[in-house]
Enzyme design. Structure first.
Site, PDB file in Angstrom:
ATOM      1  N   ASN A  45      36.448  38.136   8.806  1.00  0.00           N
ATOM      2  CA  ASN A  45      35.230  38.678   8.206  1.00  0.00           C
ATOM      3  C   ASN A  45      35.211  38.331   6.726  1.00  0.00           C
ATOM      4  O   ASN A  45      36.151  38.649   5.998  1.00  0.00           O
ATOM      5  CB  ASN A  45      35.189  40.192   8.387  1.00  0.00           C
ATOM      6  CG  ASN A  45      33.844  40.756   7.943  1.00  0.00           C
ATOM      7  OD1 ASN A  45      32.900  40.816   8.723  1.00  0.00           O
ATOM      8  ND2 ASN A  45      33.759  41.135   6.675  1.00  0.00           N
ATOM      9  N   ARG A 100       0.798  -1.236   0.000  1.00  0.00           N
ATOM     10  CA  ARG A 100       0.000   0.000   0.000  1.00  0.00           C
ATOM     11  C   ARG A 100       0.830   1.285   0.000  1.00  0.00           C
ATOM     12  O   ARG A 100       0.293   2.367  -0.162  1.00  0.00           O
ATOM     13  CB  ARG A 100      -0.956  -0.017   1.207  1.00  0.00           C
ATOM     14  CG  ARG A 100      -2.177  -0.885   0.951  1.00  0.00           C
ATOM     15  CD  ARG A 100      -3.181  -0.737   2.051  1.00  0.00           C
ATOM     16  NE  ARG A 100      -2.839  -1.551   3.209  1.00  0.00           N
ATOM     17  CZ  ARG A 100      -3.259  -1.307   4.447  1.00  0.00           C
ATOM     18  NH1 ARG A 100      -4.003  -0.247   4.688  1.00  0.00           N
ATOM     19  NH2 ARG A 100      -2.911  -2.098   5.430  1.00  0.00           N
TER      20      ARG A 100
END
Ligand code: UD1
Ligand code: CA
Length: 446
Positions: A359, A15
């Site tokens: 950064n 199913r």
């Protein structure tokens, strides 16, 4: 008491309408079978046997990856649940103790319930896990005789009166292993389905003067998956519980219903998880971290004070140290973003180390892949990577070094140096105005 676990996982799951064996369908990012094995693991079993059939190889791979001590046995024909359990007998040669039968498609059985079953074995030879079903549907029915279990009748074989019983069979059974296999030997297949029913062992036990009993649990625990709809329901149930548990642990989620957890997500108290965040498997978020909206995290670790998102993607191997920042439209893969480093916008960092306090400017890309191999990028502490830098790996940017915006960096940069890897700028006086006049004239004429 030593216990052995027998997990039935041979069924096709027709199913599900899928090529994937049913027990390998994922719930919260892990195959159903793994949930069943985890549930059974609560008993600390001395042996575990998984009975495979449909998609056996794939199922066995998942079982042994979960725990390589697991024995897998094949049931080549699916002749019924008793036949399936019988296949486990050779693998349990020399084992003495209780055997607990679980289904690979039933993911939510709790440790407390399994422990209650083991405890009930002091009063009964066979213990069955039952539940009161809101809609008993096609479940096997538990027929009681006072406090003891008289028999289990499969729906297909049940008369109208029996079908009105709402006490149903979960499929989980516990008995002394030798007793279990001896009862199974006696099971026949003269029934509506022509199958060897495990459920028949109850009637057979009674006929031998053994006793059978029932431990009950909440219906939500025994939810078995047979269809995509049931799988979706199980996922919903899992998510509801995971959200509630995280909230109890002190995680702040303004919109918990929009946050998706995996089976193994760990989030510390006082973390903030904004709406629409997805945790795929393997994520740990320490307390005090912030995961902003619409972020997707997988296989990563986010430390205290780190901020992720909004709209960030952390892929496997992303490690964010304390107070690191990963902003919007940033993807991180196999990379350490060290303490306080910032990768704030529109960036790909893969196979890299970004040093503390560095950064990374918007639009930076670690060009880590040459089509055949992955290469590493090393960015030192406090470095400043200008916007839109292409870092062609392997490459090392020293501590405190800088790269100019738009640079393509192919060679290492020493600590403290500035690298400019871009074409020098040329300004042509008045040329733009003249060019525009010319184009305007051409357009008016045409
Ligand atoms: C079974 C029980 C039923 C119970 C229900 C709970 C029997 C006869 N019936 O019915 O009383 O209410 O579960 O969900 O036990 N499997 C094998 N090999 C087989 C047959 C099954 O490995 O030959 C596995 C399946 O993959 C599945 C589990 O056993 O994981 C249960 O089988 P399934 O056919 O779904 O049993 P039900 O008919 O649902
Ligand atoms: Ca079933």
């Amino acid at each position: 008491m030593t216990t052995a676990l027998i997990v039935l996982a041979a069924g096709k799951g027709t199913r599900m309408q899928s090529d994937l064996p049913k027990v390998l369908h994922p719930l919260a990012g892990a195959p159903l079978l793994v949930h069943a094995l985890q549930a059974g693991g609560a008993l600390d079993p001395a042996r575990t046997v998984v009975v495979t059939g449909h998609g056996a190889e794939a199922v066995e791979k998942v079982a042994t990856a979960f725990d390589d001590r697991i024995a897998c046995v094949r049931q080549t024909e699916q002749l019924g649940t008793a036949h399936a359990v019988a296949q486990a007998q050779p693998a349990l040669e020399g084992f003495s103790g209780d055997a607990v039968v679980l289904y690979g498609d039933t993911p939510f059985i709790t440790p407390e319930t399994l422990e209650a079953m083991i405890a009930a074995r002091t009063t009964h030879d066979v213990v069955v896990l039952g539940f009161h079903a809101a809609d008993p549907g096609r479940y096997g029915r538990l027929v009681m005789d006072g406090d003891t279990l008289a028999q289990i009748v499969e729906y297909k074989d049940a008369d109208e009166a029996t079908r009105t019983i709402d006490l149903c069979n979960s499929g989980v059974v516990c008995a002394d292993a030798a007793t279990l296999f001896s009862l199974i030997d006696a099971v026949g297949n003269a029934n509506a389905a022509g199958e060897y029913y495990l459920t028949d062992i109850v009637g057979l036990a009674r006929a031998r003067g053994l006793s059978a009993g029932v431990v009950t649990c909440d219906e939500s625990e025994t939810l078995g998956i047979n269809s995509r709809a049931e799988l979706a329901l199980a996922e919903q149930q899992f998510q509801r519980r995971a959200r509630a548990a995280a909230t109890l642990d002190g995680v702040h989620m303004p919109a918990p219903d929009t946050v998706i957890f995996a089976h193994d997500t760990h989030i510390g108290g006082d973390a903030l998880v904004e709406p629409y965040v997805v945790f795929a498997p393997g994520v740990t978020v320490e307390s005090g971290a912030t995961i902003r909206a619409f972020s997707h995290l997988e296989g990563c670790h986010v430390s205290r004070g780190a901020v992720v998102g909004p709209y960030a993607r952390l892929r496997p191997g992303a490690e964010l140290a304390e107070n690191a920042k990963v902003g919007n439209f940033v993807e991180i893969k196999s990379a350490l973003i060290d303490t306080g480093a910032k990768v704030s916008h529109l960036t790909y960092i893969g196979d890299a180390t970004v040093g503390a306090g560095a950064n990374i400017g918007a639009g930076t890309v670690t060009c880590n892949y040459d089509g055949y191999f992955k290469h590493h990028t090393e960015i030192g502490a406090g470095a400043f990577i200008g916007s839109s830098t292409m870092l062609v790996a392997p490459v090392t940017i020293g501590a405190g070094a800088m790269t100019g915006s738009g640079s393509v960096i192919t060679r290492d940069v020493a600590p403290g140096d500035l690298a400019l890897g871009r074409a020098p700028q040329v300004n042509k006086a008045g040329l733009a105005a003249r060019l525009m006049d010319k184009l305007k004239a051409a357009k008016t004429k045409g």
